[in-house]
Design an enzyme around this catalytic site. Structure first.
Site, PDB file in Angstrom:
ATOM      1  N   HIS A 162       1.643  67.312  66.501  1.00 13.20           N
ATOM      2  CA  HIS A 162       2.741  66.465  66.029  1.00 13.20           C
ATOM      3  C   HIS A 162       3.055  66.897  64.599  1.00 13.20           C
ATOM      4  O   HIS A 162       2.144  67.162  63.829  1.00 13.20           O
ATOM      5  CB  HIS A 162       2.305  64.996  65.982  1.00 13.20           C
ATOM      6  CG  HIS A 162       2.101  64.396  67.330  1.00 13.20           C
ATOM      7  ND1 HIS A 162       3.027  63.603  67.943  1.00 13.20           N
ATOM      8  CD2 HIS A 162       1.055  64.491  68.190  1.00 13.20           C
ATOM      9  CE1 HIS A 162       2.568  63.227  69.124  1.00 13.20           C
ATOM     10  NE2 HIS A 162       1.374  63.742  69.293  1.00 13.20           N
TER      11      HIS A 162
ATOM     12  N   CYS B 101       3.169  67.550  72.578  1.00 13.86           N
ATOM     13  CA  CYS B 101       2.222  66.589  73.117  1.00 13.86           C
ATOM     14  C   CYS B 101       2.551  66.230  74.564  1.00 13.86           C
ATOM     15  O   CYS B 101       2.460  67.061  75.440  1.00 13.86           O
ATOM     16  CB  CYS B 101       2.122  65.374  72.203  1.00 13.86           C
ATOM     17  SG  CYS B 101       0.594  64.470  72.483  1.00 13.86           S
TER      18      CYS B 101
END
Length: 186
Positions: free
Chosen positions: A150, A46
């Protein structure tokens, strides 16, 4: 410095641009760049993935506003947008190269939660293929890997392949290692 790790993981952060400045100011970026030159695996998730690119810009002031140069380890750039992507995703690693090439085609699951659109330049390939639409996610080049997913390390097989690959690179047989199954734990 960071010593001689087999892999450096750059996690997400609430504010990617501020996070990058912090990493830059405390000397961690210099250590990461030095390790990358020696072939150490660098894995960004991310915000950590966005930092690995060449350029981050925030024309709408979603984060800090303005623009900042990235670490330059992946040929890509990110523009922050007001729209937040927040979805559960599944798919698989693509055909990837480098130290982690054994992750190719392995199933991946997790969440995509981010602001910003990342555009890859010529000569860089996506890391994973997600969903029915076969959406390309992430990027890799040499031993630098990045993704928006994630929880990419939650699947036991993903962790196992990474541990075995890093062991091989150091000349250690890790095939007998038992991984921790996060899903069973949850």
């Amino acid at each position: 410095g960071l010593g001689k790790p087999g892999m450096v993981i750059l996690p997400g952060t609430k504010n990617t641009m501020e996070g990058l400045l912090w990493v830059r100011q405390n000397g961690l970026e210099a250590s990461i760049l030095k390790l990358a030159k020696t072939g150490t695996v660098i894995f960004g998730i991310c915000g950590g993935y966005q930092m690995l690119g060449e350029h981050l810009s925030d024309p709408h002031g979603v984060e800090a506003g303005g623009e900042i140069r990235g670490m330059g380890l992946l040929p890509m750039e990110t523009v922050f947008a007001g729209q937040k992507t927040r979805t559960r995703v599944s798919g698989s690693f693509g055909k990837i190269q480098g130290v982690l090439s054994d992750l190719s085609n392995i199933v991946v699951e997790g969440y995509e939660i981010h602001m910003g659109v990342t555009t890859l330049q010529e000569g860089v390939n996506s890391l994973t293929v997600l969903g029915e639409s076969k959406k390309m996610d992430g990027a890799y080049k040499d031993n630098i890997y990045g993704t928006y997913v994630h929880g990419i390390f939650d699947k036991e097989q993903v962790v196992k392949e990474i541990v075995i690959a890093l062991g091989n690179k150091k000349g250690i047989d890790m095939t007998k290692t038992v991984a921790f199954d996060m899903e069973a734990f949850k």
